[in-house]
Design a protein around this motif. Structure first.
Motif, short mmCIF file in Angstrom:
data_model
loop_
_atom_site.label_atom_id
_atom_site.label_comp_id
_atom_site.label_asym_id
_atom_site.label_seq_id
_atom_site.Cartn_x
_atom_site.Cartn_y
_atom_site.Cartn_z
N ARG A 64 -63.72 38.68 -25.06
CA ARG A 64 -64.44 38.32 -23.87
C ARG A 64 -63.60 38.46 -22.69
N ARG A 65 -62.61 38.02 -22.50
CA ARG A 65 -61.70 38.03 -21.48
C ARG A 65 -61.19 39.43 -21.08
N ARG A 66 -60.91 40.20 -22.29
CA ARG A 66 -60.46 41.47 -21.91
C ARG A 66 -61.62 42.29 -21.15
N VAL A 67 -62.70 42.24 -21.78
CA VAL A 67 -63.78 43.13 -21.23
C VAL A 67 -64.43 42.63 -19.93
N GLU A 68 -64.27 41.37 -19.74
CA GLU A 68 -64.84 40.81 -18.38
C GLU A 68 -63.89 41.22 -17.39
N GLU A 69 -62.41 41.06 -17.73
CA GLU A 69 -61.32 41.58 -16.79
C GLU A 69 -61.36 42.91 -16.50
N ALA A 70 -62.06 43.78 -17.26
CA ALA A 70 -62.11 44.97 -17.17
C ALA A 70 -63.34 45.44 -16.58
N GLY A 71 -64.05 44.91 -16.00
CA GLY A 71 -65.32 44.92 -15.42
C GLY A 71 -66.57 44.81 -16.28
N ALA A 72 -66.46 44.26 -17.53
CA ALA A 72 -67.95 44.50 -18.06
C ALA A 72 -68.77 43.32 -17.49
N VAL A 73 -70.20 43.55 -17.42
CA VAL A 73 -71.21 42.79 -16.71
C VAL A 73 -71.54 41.36 -17.56
N GLY A 74 -71.39 41.51 -18.71
CA GLY A 74 -71.49 40.40 -19.60
C GLY A 74 -71.16 40.45 -21.08
N PHE A 75 -71.04 39.45 -21.66
CA PHE A 75 -70.63 39.25 -23.10
C PHE A 75 -71.46 38.40 -23.90
N LEU A 76 -72.34 38.64 -24.80
CA LEU A 76 -73.23 37.78 -25.40
C LEU A 76 -73.08 37.72 -27.10
#
Length: 122
Positions: A86-98
């Motif tokens: 979650r942290r990795r993708v959100e830091e890379a700019g993902a809109v969401g992680f569900l």
């Protein structure tokens, strides 16, 4: 147009049905490779992708999209919600992680966030 990428047929079909019920066009793919090879890439405005899939993961797809310079918003769905992912993708700019199963209002909130500034479906 919202791309839905998931190797699980039932999740892919259910997510596609949900997104369509909000008036969006969809294009569904069983793998990241099928998505990347699609002639529909130019029509896509947002990607909803599973994290864990055979051959190429959703995270690897995200990395490929970023390396190609596409600014497509990406929403991740997963059966295995790991905080480090979650942290990795959100830091890379993902809109969401569900985490699956996800709430319809939550995922659609992410879709609307991803499409801010773009016309809403009729």
């Amino acid at each position: 147009m919202i791309a839905i990428i998931d190797d699980d047929d039932s999740v892919r079909v259910a997510t596609e049905s949900l997104v369509r019920s909000f008036g969006f066009k969809t294009s569904a793919f069983a793998s990241p490779e099928a998505f990347l090879a699609s002639s529909r890439m130019a029509e896509i405005h947002c990607v909803i992708t599973d994290v864990q899939m055979p051959d190429m993961s959703g995270i690897e797809l995200f990395d490929v999209l970023r390396a190609r310079g596409t600014g497509l918003p990406v929403i991740f769905i997963t059966s295995f919600p790991e905080e480090r992912v979650r942290r990795r993708v959100e830091e890379a700019g993902a809109v969401g992680f569900l985490a699956k199963p996800f709430d319809a209002d939550t995922i659609m909130g992410f879709v609307f966030e991803a499409l801010k500034g773009q016309p809403r479906p009729h």
